[in-house]
Design an enzyme around this catalytic site. Structure first.
Site, PDB file in Angstrom:
ATOM      1  N   ASN A  43      -9.418  -7.504   0.249  1.00  0.00           N
ATOM      2  CA  ASN A  43      -8.796  -6.343  -0.389  1.00  0.00           C
ATOM      3  C   ASN A  43      -8.937  -6.393  -1.907  1.00  0.00           C
ATOM      4  O   ASN A  43      -9.257  -5.398  -2.556  1.00  0.00           O
ATOM      5  CB  ASN A  43      -7.307  -6.272  -0.030  1.00  0.00           C
ATOM      6  N   GLY A 241       0.204  -5.040  -2.802  1.00  0.00           N
ATOM      7  CA  GLY A 241       0.239  -6.252  -3.619  1.00  0.00           C
ATOM      8  C   GLY A 241      -1.151  -6.710  -4.039  1.00  0.00           C
ATOM      9  O   GLY A 241      -1.339  -7.237  -5.144  1.00  0.00           O
ATOM     10  N   ASP A 242      -2.140  -6.495  -3.167  1.00  0.00           N
ATOM     11  CA  ASP A 242      -3.521  -6.848  -3.510  1.00  0.00           C
ATOM     12  C   ASP A 242      -4.068  -5.893  -4.574  1.00  0.00           C
ATOM     13  O   ASP A 242      -4.787  -6.317  -5.487  1.00  0.00           O
ATOM     14  CB  ASP A 242      -4.403  -6.808  -2.265  1.00  0.00           C
ATOM     15  N   ALA A 243      -3.729  -4.608  -4.461  1.00  0.00           N
ATOM     16  CA  ALA A 243      -4.126  -3.645  -5.490  1.00  0.00           C
ATOM     17  C   ALA A 243      -3.479  -3.998  -6.822  1.00  0.00           C
ATOM     18  O   ALA A 243      -4.106  -3.893  -7.887  1.00  0.00           O
ATOM     19  CB  ALA A 243      -3.734  -2.231  -5.060  1.00  0.00           C
ATOM     20  N   ALA A 246      -5.363  -6.995  -8.306  1.00  0.00           N
ATOM     21  CA  ALA A 246      -6.665  -6.575  -8.809  1.00  0.00           C
ATOM     22  C   ALA A 246      -6.519  -5.813 -10.123  1.00  0.00           C
ATOM     23  O   ALA A 246      -7.306  -6.012 -11.059  1.00  0.00           O
ATOM     24  CB  ALA A 246      -7.371  -5.704  -7.769  1.00  0.00           C
TER      25      ALA A 246
END
Length: 296
Positions: A43, A241-243, A246
Site C-alpha cells: 500500500n 494509515g498507510d496513506a 506515504a
C-alpha cells in the site's frame, strides 16, 4: 535504481461492507464486496508511486492466481518488483476486511506467503541503492537485517510495525529507525510506558503518533507538533494509515526538516483515503494539495 524501498506484507484483500458488525451468533447484511491488492508495504509503495516517487518493494507472494493479480496491480501502479519474491507452490496471503457503516474495520486473514522473505533472500544491492527504506510488519529478523543494510549504506529508515508490535520483538529494527510510526496503543509499547517522549529511549529520533480521527502528533529531538486532522465523512479506514505514512515520507524526502508540513500533508492523505472503499485509495499529490488549499 529506486528512491524508496518498502518492505513487508503483500496481500490480496477481499473487502466486505456490512450494515453493522454482528454480535456472536448474529447476522449482518452484506452491502458490497470488492477485491484488490493490499498489505501495508504494498500500500505504501503504491501511494508513493502515486506521488511520483520511484519506489520498489521487498516482500513475497505465492505463485497462485491471487499472487498474479497482486503483481499485476503493483506493476500497473509503477512499483518496481525486482525485490518481490514469488514462492513456488504457496498461497498468497488473503485478508478479509469487514467494514461497518461507520468505516471501522475488522480483519480476518491467513499469513500465506507474505513472510517468506528471510535475511538471506534480501538483495543488499537493491536496498543499498535507495535513499530511504520503509519497513512494515514482517519477520523481525528480516526487518532488522534490512534496517542494518540500509543504515550502513547511509539510507534513512522508517518503520511502521503495526498491530502485532506487542507480539513480536522488533527492538533491533526500531533501534535503527530514523522515523517510527505508531498509534496511541503502540506508543505505550515503544515508549516503555514513559510519561513523555522526552523521557524515552527514542528521544533522539522522530516518532509519529497517529490518533485516528483526532489527527496525529510528531515528536522530534527539537520539538513536537500536533495536528487535529480533518473532519471528513469516513467510508473505510482500511489503508488510511498507510496513506498517512506515504504522505509523511513524501514530504520528508524533499524537505527533511519540515516535520510540521509532513504531518499536515500526512493527515490530509489519511483523511482522503478514508473517504473511499479499499486499501489502495491514497490520493495523488495534486489532489492532496488541492484539499489542503481548500481548508484555508
Amino acid at each position: 535504481m529506486v528512491r524508496v524501498v518498502a518492505a513487508g506484507h503483500v496481500n490480496w484483500d477481499v473487502t466486505l461492507r456490512v450494515d453493522s458488525l454482528p454480535e456472536p451468533d448474529g447476522e449482518a447484511q452484506l452491502v458490497s464486496q470488492r477485491r484488490s491488492g493490499g498489505g501495508s508495504a504494498a500500500n505504501v509503495a503504491c501511494a508513493l508511486a502515486g506521488f511520483d516517487v520511484d519506489t520498489g518493494l521487498v516482500g513475497s507472494v505465492g505463485d497462485d492466481e491471487n499472487g498474479l493479480l497482486a503483481r499485476r496491480e503493483l506493476e500497473g501502479a509503477d512499483v518496481d518488483l525486482r525485490g518481490l519474491r514469488v514462492v513456488a507452490d504457496a498461497e498468497t496471503s488473503v485478508k478479509y476486511l469487514v467494514v461497518d457503516a461507520d468505516g471501522e474495520v475488522m480483519v480476518l486473514g491467513n499469513d500465506g506467503a507474505n513472510e517468506a522473505v528471510v535475511p538471506g533472500d534480501v538483495d543488499a544491492d537493491y536496498v543499498e541503492a535507495a535513499d530511504h527504506l520503509h519497513l512494515t510488519s514482517q519477520r523481525p529478523e528480516t526487518a532488522a537485517h534490512l534496517a542494518t543494510v540500509a543504515s550502513e549504506a547511509d539510507a534513512t529508515v522508517s518503520f511502521d510495525p503495526g498491530r502485532r508490535l506487542d507480539e513480536r520483538d522488533f527492538s533491533d529494527a526500531i533501534a535503527l529507525a530514523d522515523v517510527l510510526f505508531v498509534n496511541d496503543r503502540e506508543a505505550l509499547e515503544v515508549l516503555d510506558e514513559q510519561a513523555s517522549y522526552a523521557e524515552s529511549a527514542l528521544s533522539d529520533r522522530v516518532v509519529v503518533v497517529k490518533h485516528g480521527a483526532d489527527g496525529a502528533t510528531v515528536h522530534t529531538p527539537d520539538c513536537s507538533y500536533d495536528h487535529p486532522g480533518f473532519d471528513v465523512e469516513t467510508v473505510d479506514t482500511t489503508g488510511a494509515g498507510d496513506a498517512f505514512a506515504a504522505g509523511f515520507l513524501a514530504v520528508l524526502l524533499d524537505h527533511p526538516d519540515d516535520h510540521e508540513r509532513a504531518l499536515e500533508f500526512a493527515n490530509a492523505c489519511g483523511a482522503l483515503a478514508a473517504q473511499s472503499e479499499g486499501a489502495r485509495t491514497a490520493p495523488t499529490r495534486e489532489a492532496t494539495e488541492s484539499f489542503l488549499d481548500g481548508q484555508f
